[in-house]
Write a protein that holds these residues in place. Sequence first.
Motif, PDB file in Angstrom:
ATOM      1  N   GLY A 173       7.245  -1.944   3.272  1.00 25.47           N
ATOM      2  CA  GLY A 173       5.816  -1.623   2.689  1.00 25.47           C
ATOM      3  C   GLY A 173       4.811  -1.726   3.405  1.00 25.47           C
ATOM      4  N   LYS A 174       3.536  -1.079   2.828  1.00 18.37           N
ATOM      5  CA  LYS A 174       2.429  -1.249   3.323  1.00 18.37           C
ATOM      6  C   LYS A 174       1.631  -2.670   2.927  1.00 18.37           C
ATOM      7  CE  LYS A 174       1.109   3.339   4.705  1.00 18.37           C
ATOM      8  NZ  LYS A 174       0.095   4.293   4.452  1.00 18.37           N
ATOM      9  N   LEU A 175       0.833  -3.436   3.652  1.00 22.79           N
ATOM     10  CA  LEU A 175       0.293  -4.676   3.170  1.00 22.79           C
ATOM     11  C   LEU A 175      -1.066  -4.615   3.315  1.00 22.79           C
ATOM     12  CD1 LEU A 175       0.865  -7.522   2.429  1.00 22.79           C
ATOM     13  CD2 LEU A 175       1.176  -8.177   4.779  1.00 22.79           C
ATOM     14  N   ALA A 176      -1.652  -4.934   2.026  1.00 23.67           N
ATOM     15  CA  ALA A 176      -2.981  -4.939   1.902  1.00 23.67           C
ATOM     16  C   ALA A 176      -3.537  -6.319   1.451  1.00 23.67           C
ATOM     17  CB  ALA A 176      -3.596  -3.794   1.206  1.00 23.67           C
ATOM     18  N   PHE A 177      -4.351  -7.235   1.916  1.00 18.73           N
ATOM     19  CA  PHE A 177      -4.800  -8.161   1.556  1.00 18.73           C
ATOM     20  C   PHE A 177      -6.333  -8.031   0.778  1.00 18.73           C
ATOM     21  CE2 PHE A 177      -2.372  -9.606   5.113  1.00 18.73           C
ATOM     22  CZ  PHE A 177      -1.601 -10.539   4.354  1.00 18.73           C
ATOM     23  N   ILE A 178      -6.431  -8.050  -0.657  1.00 24.51           N
ATOM     24  CA  ILE A 178      -7.538  -7.684  -1.444  1.00 24.51           C
ATOM     25  C   ILE A 178      -8.220  -9.118  -1.203  1.00 24.51           C
ATOM     26  CG2 ILE A 178      -8.446  -6.960  -3.617  1.00 24.51           C
ATOM     27  CD1 ILE A 178      -6.315  -5.000  -1.953  1.00 24.51           C
ATOM     28  N   SER A 179      -9.491  -8.903  -0.746  1.00 23.30           N
ATOM     29  CA  SER A 179     -10.452 -10.037  -0.532  1.00 23.30           C
ATOM     30  C   SER A 179     -11.830 -10.012  -0.950  1.00 23.30           C
ATOM     31  CB  SER A 179     -10.499 -10.252   1.074  1.00 23.30           C
ATOM     32  OG  SER A 179     -11.182 -11.457   1.313  1.00 23.30           O
ATOM     33  N   ALA A 234      -1.210  -4.064   8.938  1.00 25.96           N
ATOM     34  CA  ALA A 234      -1.510  -4.626   7.946  1.00 25.96           C
ATOM     35  C   ALA A 234      -2.950  -4.431   7.711  1.00 25.96           C
ATOM     36  CB  ALA A 234      -1.049  -5.994   7.621  1.00 25.96           C
ATOM     37  N   VAL A 235      -3.647  -4.532   6.471  1.00 34.52           N
ATOM     38  CA  VAL A 235      -5.169  -4.607   6.367  1.00 34.52           C
ATOM     39  C   VAL A 235      -5.759  -5.526   5.518  1.00 34.52           C
ATOM     40  CG1 VAL A 235      -4.882  -2.824   4.490  1.00 34.52           C
ATOM     41  CG2 VAL A 235      -7.132  -2.640   6.062  1.00 34.52           C
ATOM     42  N   ILE A 236      -6.936  -5.669   5.780  1.00 32.55           N
ATOM     43  CA  ILE A 236      -7.948  -6.672   4.774  1.00 32.55           C
ATOM     44  C   ILE A 236      -8.729  -5.633   4.260  1.00 32.55           C
ATOM     45  CG2 ILE A 236      -9.606  -8.347   4.419  1.00 32.55           C
ATOM     46  CD1 ILE A 236      -8.225  -9.941   6.496  1.00 32.55           C
ATOM     47  N   LEU A 237      -8.719  -5.451   2.715  1.00 38.04           N
ATOM     48  CA  LEU A 237      -9.529  -4.694   2.036  1.00 38.04           C
ATOM     49  C   LEU A 237     -10.555  -5.397   0.920  1.00 38.04           C
ATOM     50  CD1 LEU A 237      -7.233  -1.826   1.462  1.00 38.04           C
ATOM     51  CD2 LEU A 237      -8.835  -1.641   3.240  1.00 38.04           C
ATOM     52  N   ASN A 238     -11.640  -4.901   0.945  1.00 35.83           N
ATOM     53  CA  ASN A 238     -12.775  -5.294  -0.228  1.00 35.83           C
ATOM     54  C   ASN A 238     -12.232  -4.933  -1.570  1.00 35.83           C
ATOM     55  OD1 ASN A 238     -14.632  -6.233  -1.511  1.00 35.83           O
ATOM     56  ND2 ASN A 238     -16.352  -5.388  -0.325  1.00 35.83           N
ATOM     57  N   GLY A 239     -11.722  -5.875  -2.373  1.00 36.90           N
ATOM     58  CA  GLY A 239     -11.574  -5.640  -3.778  1.00 36.90           C
ATOM     59  C   GLY A 239     -12.428  -5.195  -4.732  1.00 36.90           C
ATOM     60  N   LEU A 240     -13.905  -5.617  -4.299  1.00 35.26           N
ATOM     61  CA  LEU A 240     -15.109  -5.015  -4.999  1.00 35.26           C
ATOM     62  C   LEU A 240     -15.436  -3.491  -4.838  1.00 35.26           C
ATOM     63  CD1 LEU A 240     -17.155  -8.434  -4.449  1.00 35.26           C
ATOM     64  CD2 LEU A 240     -15.500  -7.748  -6.224  1.00 35.26           C
ATOM     65  N   GLU A 241     -14.700  -2.901  -4.014  1.00 34.14           N
ATOM     66  CA  GLU A 241     -14.787  -1.635  -3.675  1.00 34.14           C
ATOM     67  C   GLU A 241     -13.454  -0.969  -3.607  1.00 34.14           C
ATOM     68  OE1 GLU A 241     -17.563  -0.422  -3.121  1.00 34.14           O
ATOM     69  OE2 GLU A 241     -18.829  -1.921  -2.892  1.00 34.14           O
ATOM     70  N   PRO A 242     -13.020  -1.019  -4.991  1.00 31.99           N
ATOM     71  CA  PRO A 242     -11.799  -0.465  -5.220  1.00 31.99           C
ATOM     72  C   PRO A 242     -11.038   1.002  -4.598  1.00 31.99           C
ATOM     73  CG  PRO A 242     -12.763  -0.598  -7.306  1.00 31.99           C
ATOM     74  CD  PRO A 242     -13.696  -1.384  -6.480  1.00 31.99           C
ATOM     75  N   GLU A 243     -12.087   1.851  -4.430  1.00 34.97           N
ATOM     76  CA  GLU A 243     -11.940   3.202  -3.686  1.00 34.97           C
ATOM     77  C   GLU A 243     -11.420   2.926  -2.532  1.00 34.97           C
ATOM     78  OE1 GLU A 243     -16.438   2.250  -3.483  1.00 34.97           O
ATOM     79  OE2 GLU A 243     -14.707   2.120  -5.120  1.00 34.97           O
ATOM     80  N   ASP A 244     -11.559   2.071  -1.663  1.00 34.48           N
ATOM     81  CA  ASP A 244     -11.131   1.742  -0.412  1.00 34.48           C
ATOM     82  C   ASP A 244      -9.580   1.728  -0.390  1.00 34.48           C
ATOM     83  OD1 ASP A 244     -13.958   1.327   0.400  1.00 34.48           O
ATOM     84  OD2 ASP A 244     -13.732  -1.107   1.037  1.00 34.48           O
ATOM     85  N   ILE A 245      -8.875   1.207  -1.607  1.00 32.61           N
ATOM     86  CA  ILE A 245      -7.432   1.061  -1.453  1.00 32.61           C
ATOM     87  C   ILE A 245      -6.977   2.647  -1.379  1.00 32.61           C
ATOM     88  CG2 ILE A 245      -5.515   0.681  -3.013  1.00 32.61           C
ATOM     89  CD1 ILE A 245      -6.883  -1.585  -4.011  1.00 32.61           C
ATOM     90  N   ALA A 246      -7.453   3.505  -2.224  1.00 34.37           N
ATOM     91  CA  ALA A 246      -7.123   4.918  -2.088  1.00 34.37           C
ATOM     92  C   ALA A 246      -7.638   5.664  -0.569  1.00 34.37           C
ATOM     93  CB  ALA A 246      -7.816   5.629  -3.301  1.00 34.37           C
ATOM     94  N   SER A 247      -8.664   5.179  -0.189  1.00 38.10           N
ATOM     95  CA  SER A 247      -9.257   5.690   1.234  1.00 38.10           C
ATOM     96  C   SER A 247      -7.982   5.150   2.322  1.00 38.10           C
ATOM     97  CB  SER A 247     -10.520   5.115   1.267  1.00 38.10           C
ATOM     98  OG  SER A 247     -11.053   5.964   2.777  1.00 38.10           O
ATOM     99  N   ASN A 252      -7.620   6.867   6.002  1.00 37.39           N
ATOM    100  CA  ASN A 252      -9.039   6.636   6.333  1.00 37.39           C
ATOM    101  C   ASN A 252      -9.269   5.153   6.786  1.00 37.39           C
ATOM    102  OD1 ASN A 252      -9.480   9.203   5.763  1.00 37.39           O
ATOM    103  ND2 ASN A 252     -10.298   8.603   3.784  1.00 37.39           N
ATOM    104  N   GLN A 253     -10.372   5.133   7.704  1.00 41.12           N
ATOM    105  CA  GLN A 253     -10.555   3.647   8.310  1.00 41.12           C
ATOM    106  C   GLN A 253     -11.342   3.008   7.184  1.00 41.12           C
ATOM    107  OE1 GLN A 253      -9.849   1.699  11.098  1.00 41.12           O
ATOM    108  NE2 GLN A 253     -11.076   0.338   9.859  1.00 41.12           N
ATOM    109  N   VAL A 254     -10.703   2.017   6.806  1.00 42.90           N
ATOM    110  CA  VAL A 254     -11.642   0.768   5.995  1.00 42.90           C
ATOM    111  C   VAL A 254     -10.916  -0.367   6.348  1.00 42.90           C
ATOM    112  CG1 VAL A 254     -11.997   2.454   3.961  1.00 42.90           C
ATOM    113  CG2 VAL A 254      -9.819   1.516   4.380  1.00 42.90           C
ATOM    114  N   GLY A 255     -11.888  -1.549   6.150  1.00 42.74           N
ATOM    115  CA  GLY A 255     -11.435  -2.893   6.237  1.00 42.74           C
ATOM    116  C   GLY A 255     -11.244  -3.074   7.815  1.00 42.74           C
ATOM    117  N   THR A 256     -10.051  -4.081   7.729  1.00 46.16           N
ATOM    118  CA  THR A 256      -9.616  -4.545   9.245  1.00 46.16           C
ATOM    119  C   THR A 256      -8.296  -4.453   9.273  1.00 46.16           C
ATOM    120  OG1 THR A 256     -11.538  -6.184   9.563  1.00 46.16           O
ATOM    121  CG2 THR A 256      -9.293  -6.326  11.055  1.00 46.16           C
TER     122      THR A 256
END
Length: 267
Positions: A173-179, A234-247, A252-256
């Motif tokens: 699967g895809k791996l996202a660290f919600i930080s 894999a990616v680190i995403l900002n959980g305080l901006e939940p639209e980043d997950i869908a993006s 799209n380019q979000v997080g690292t």
Amino acid sequence: MDILIMKIGGSIQDKLPESFYKTIAHLQQTKKCYPVIVHGGGPMINDLLKKLDIPTTFINGLRVTTTEVLQVVEMVLSGSINNEIVTQCQIQQLQAIGLSGIDHGLLKVKPVQTTEAIGFVGEVTEVNTAFLMELLENNIIPVISPIGMDEMGQHYNINGDMAASAIAKALGGKLAFISNVPGVMKRKKNELKIYSSLTKGEAEQQIKDEIITDGMIPKVRSAIGSLSIQMKQAVILNGLEPEDIASYLKGNQVGTKFVYKEEAAYV
């Protein structure tokens, strides 16, 4: 449909907005992904250890886990935190089930090998993927606390980032660290810049140069450790901006992003 393994950090779990869980509900209901949640709980564990006057220390971002510490870790992770995340999911009409890595032999482990005594800290050797897929195919979201067991029945504390990485690798699967941060950052010309991508070599150099420090180290090493020909990012995403997950799922380019073979770049 993608399987998306989300590691929710303990530092952000109680700060996640309702919109985070609404986003997860939308992604599942529109069949954009099969969500899997793995969580930590460091701050709550620290608070309870302090109240109980049990000392706690870390080596390279991993908690030294004595028998006393392990009892508290299990109480917090498999109890209060796991239940709270399941509750938030079900408020959004999501069918979620709380699990620890011990349930149904979900996470088999062996002791982490280090040159220093670190106690009952485990690394995942096997994931019960058949069990997880059965849940996902029935639209049930697994919410997993990172506790595992060896062949002798000994329980182990697993770093949550490492547990999520092992599960993502096993499921493909895809791996996202919600930080609580938007990614790996570096000060450049008096400005904080986010790395849009890092390779394994580049990330390790950032650790060596002490740009990546403390609890971010196991997160980054778990991300790069999950990379392979079959799992390229894999990616680190900002959980305080939940639209980043869908993006992110749209490409799209979000997080690292941590990539199998690419050059690093700044946003």
